[in-house]
Design an enzyme around this catalytic site. Structure first.
Site, PDB file in Angstrom:
ATOM      1  CB  CYS A   1     -18.766 -19.243  28.132  1.00 20.86           C
ATOM      2  SG  CYS A   1     -17.927 -19.405  29.696  1.00 20.86           S
TER       3      CYS A   1
ATOM      4  CB  CYS B   1     -15.034 -12.142  31.327  1.00 21.56           C
ATOM      5  SG  CYS B   1     -16.353 -12.734  32.399  1.00 21.56           S
TER       6      CYS B   1
ATOM      7  CG  ASP C   1     -22.247 -17.622  29.300  1.00 25.31           C
ATOM      8  OD1 ASP C   1     -21.009 -17.725  29.311  1.00 25.31           O
ATOM      9  OD2 ASP C   1     -22.878 -16.967  30.158  1.00 25.31           O
ATOM     10  CB  SER C   2     -20.844 -20.525  32.523  1.00 18.57           C
ATOM     11  OG  SER C   2     -20.648 -19.122  32.535  1.00 18.57           O
TER      12      SER C   2
ATOM     13  CD  GLU D   1     -24.165 -13.174  37.452  1.00 18.37           C
ATOM     14  OE1 GLU D   1     -24.787 -13.716  38.361  1.00 18.37           O
ATOM     15  OE2 GLU D   1     -23.787 -13.785  36.426  1.00 18.37           O
TER      16      GLU D   1
ATOM     17  CG  HIS E   1     -20.582 -11.373  33.638  1.00 24.26           C
ATOM     18  ND1 HIS E   1     -20.522 -12.619  33.048  1.00 24.26           N
ATOM     19  CD2 HIS E   1     -21.542 -11.444  34.591  1.00 24.26           C
ATOM     20  CE1 HIS E   1     -21.398 -13.416  33.628  1.00 24.26           C
ATOM     21  NE2 HIS E   1     -22.032 -12.728  34.577  1.00 24.26           N
TER      22      HIS E   1
HETATM   23  N1  DGL Z   1     -19.136 -16.737  31.170  1.00 24.54           N
HETATM   24  C1  DGL Z   1     -17.900 -16.692  31.913  1.00 24.54           C
HETATM   25  C2  DGL Z   1     -16.785 -16.170  30.987  1.00 24.54           C
HETATM   26  O1  DGL Z   1     -17.021 -15.509  29.990  1.00 24.54           O
HETATM   27  C3  DGL Z   1     -18.008 -15.821  33.147  1.00 24.54           C
HETATM   28  C4  DGL Z   1     -18.897 -16.413  34.229  1.00 24.54           C
HETATM   29  C5  DGL Z   1     -18.371 -17.716  34.781  1.00 24.54           C
HETATM   30  O2  DGL Z   1     -17.336 -17.728  35.492  1.00 24.54           O
HETATM   31  O3  DGL Z   1     -18.976 -18.746  34.512  1.00 24.54           O
HETATM   32  O4  DGL Z   1     -15.631 -16.413  31.247  1.00 24.54           O
END
Ligand code: DGL
Length: 270
Positions: free
Chosen positions: A76, A187, A13-14, A155, A189
Site C-alpha cells: 500500500c 497507488c 495493503d489497506s 473498484e 489501484h
Molecule cells: N492501497 C491504497 C494505496 O496504495 C489505496 C486504497 C486506500 O486508500 O486505502 O495508496
C-alpha cells in the site's frame, strides 16, 4: 536464514489493491509462498490520518510476523508513505515498500529529471515520494497530484470508461503543464488503469508501475541473501482479510487475473 526459505512472503495493503503487487510477485517469483493481508474492514486508508494509518500498520505487521513470514512487502503506497519506519522498527525480517522501489525506478527512467507522482491524498500530502526521489538525486523536479476518484473507479471496474478517461484528463492537466517525462503510479489501484493513463498522457511518457518494481526488488533481495524457496513445486497462496471476503474474492480475481481460493477472515480486537 536457510531454514526459513520455505516461509511465506508477507504482503499487506489497506484492502484489495495490493493484489497488483501479489500478481507481480507471482510472475517474478513463481515458487514463493505468499500470505496476503487486506484490511477490508478499514479501507480506504488514503483519506485517513497519519496516526491512524501508523497504528493499523503496526497491528498488521505484528499479525504477519506471528505467521513467521520471511520478508514483508508494504504493497500500500499510503502505508509506505507514512508508516514504513514503524513497520521496519517492529520487524525482524527485511521490509520492502512500493515507494522506495517506485522512486528508484522513476529516477533511473527520467531523462529530463522531471517526475510526476499520482496517489491518494495522504500519500501526496506526505511528500514521501519526493523525499525518496531527492535522496537519490536532488536535482530532480517532482510534481504531485492526488487522484482520489481513481480508487472507486477501479473498484467499480471502470478501467476503460469515458468517466475514468475524463477524470484522468482533469487530474493530469498540471502534470502536462510541468512537462514531466515520467509518471509514477503511486497507488495500488493505478496499475489497472495503465492502458487508459498511457493513452491520456501519450506514448512518450514513461509510466512507473511500483507493483512491478517492488516485485523485482523482492526477487533481487531473495537471491542476494539466499532466501529464496528451494522447493520447485506449486507454491501456496493464503489470503486474509478483515471483512467481506466475498467481495474480496470477486474483485480479487480481476486484480490477479486468476481465480481466488478461499479467503480467511480475522478480526482485530478493539
Ligand atoms: N492501497 C491504497 C494505496 O496504495 C489505496 C486504497 C486506500 O486508500 O486505502 O495508496
Amino acid at each position: 536464514m536457510s531454514e526459513n526459505r520455505g516461509h511465506s512472503i508477507g504482503v499487506f495493503d489497506s484492502g484489495i489493491g495490493g493484489l497488483t503487487v501479489v500478481k507481480a510477485l507471482m510472475e517474478h517469483l513463481p515458487f514463493e509462498n505468499i500470505t496476503y493481508f487486506g484490511d477490508t474492514a478499514r479501507v480506504p486508508y488514503g483519506v485517513k490520518s497519519v496516526e491512524t494509518i501508523q497504528s493499523f500498520s503496526a497491528q498488521i505487521t505484528d499479525f504477519l510476523l506471528d505467521r513467521q513470514v520471511k520478508l514483508l512487502v508494504i504493497a500500500c503506497n499510503t502505508m509506505a508513505a507514512v508508516a514504513s519506519d514503524i513497520v521496519k522498527s517492529r520487524s525482524n525480517v527485511p521490509v520492502l515498500d512500493v515507494i522506495d522501489a517506485g522512486a528508484r525506478a522513476a529516477v533511473a527512467a527520467s531523462q529530463r529529471q522531471s517526475i510526476g507522482i499520482i496517489g491518494t491524498p495522504t500519500t501526496v500530502n506526505s511528500n514521501a515520494y519526493a523525499r525518496s526521489i531527492h535522496a537519490l538525486d536532488n536535482r530532480v523536479r517532482v510534481y504531485s497530484q492526488a487522484c482520489p476518484l481513481f480508487v472507486p473507479l477501479v473498484e467499480e471496474g471502470w478501467l476503460d470508461h469515458e468517466v475514468t478517461r475524463l477524470t484522468a484528463q482533469e487530474y493530469l492537466k498540471p502534470v502536462f503543464v510541468e512537462s514531466v517525462d515520467t509518471l509514477v503510479l503511486g497507488c495500488t489501484h493505478y496499475p489497472l488503469l495503465k492502458p487508459l493513463l498511457q493513452e491520456v498522457v501519450g506514448a512518450k511518457m514513461t509510466l512507473i508501475d511500483s507493483a512491478r518494481t517492488v516485485a523485482a526488488q523482492a526477487a533481487e533481495l531473495l537471491q542476494s541473501r539466499q532466501m529464496y524457496n528451494e522447493q520447485r513445486c506449486p507454491p501456496s497462496y493464503h489470503y486474509v482479510v478483515t471483512d467481506i471476503p466475498l467481495r474480496f474474492q470477486t474483485l480479487g480475481s480481476r486484480f490477479l487475473g486468476r481465480d481466488m481460493p478461499q479467503v480467511q477472515v480475522v478480526r482485530f480486537a478493539g
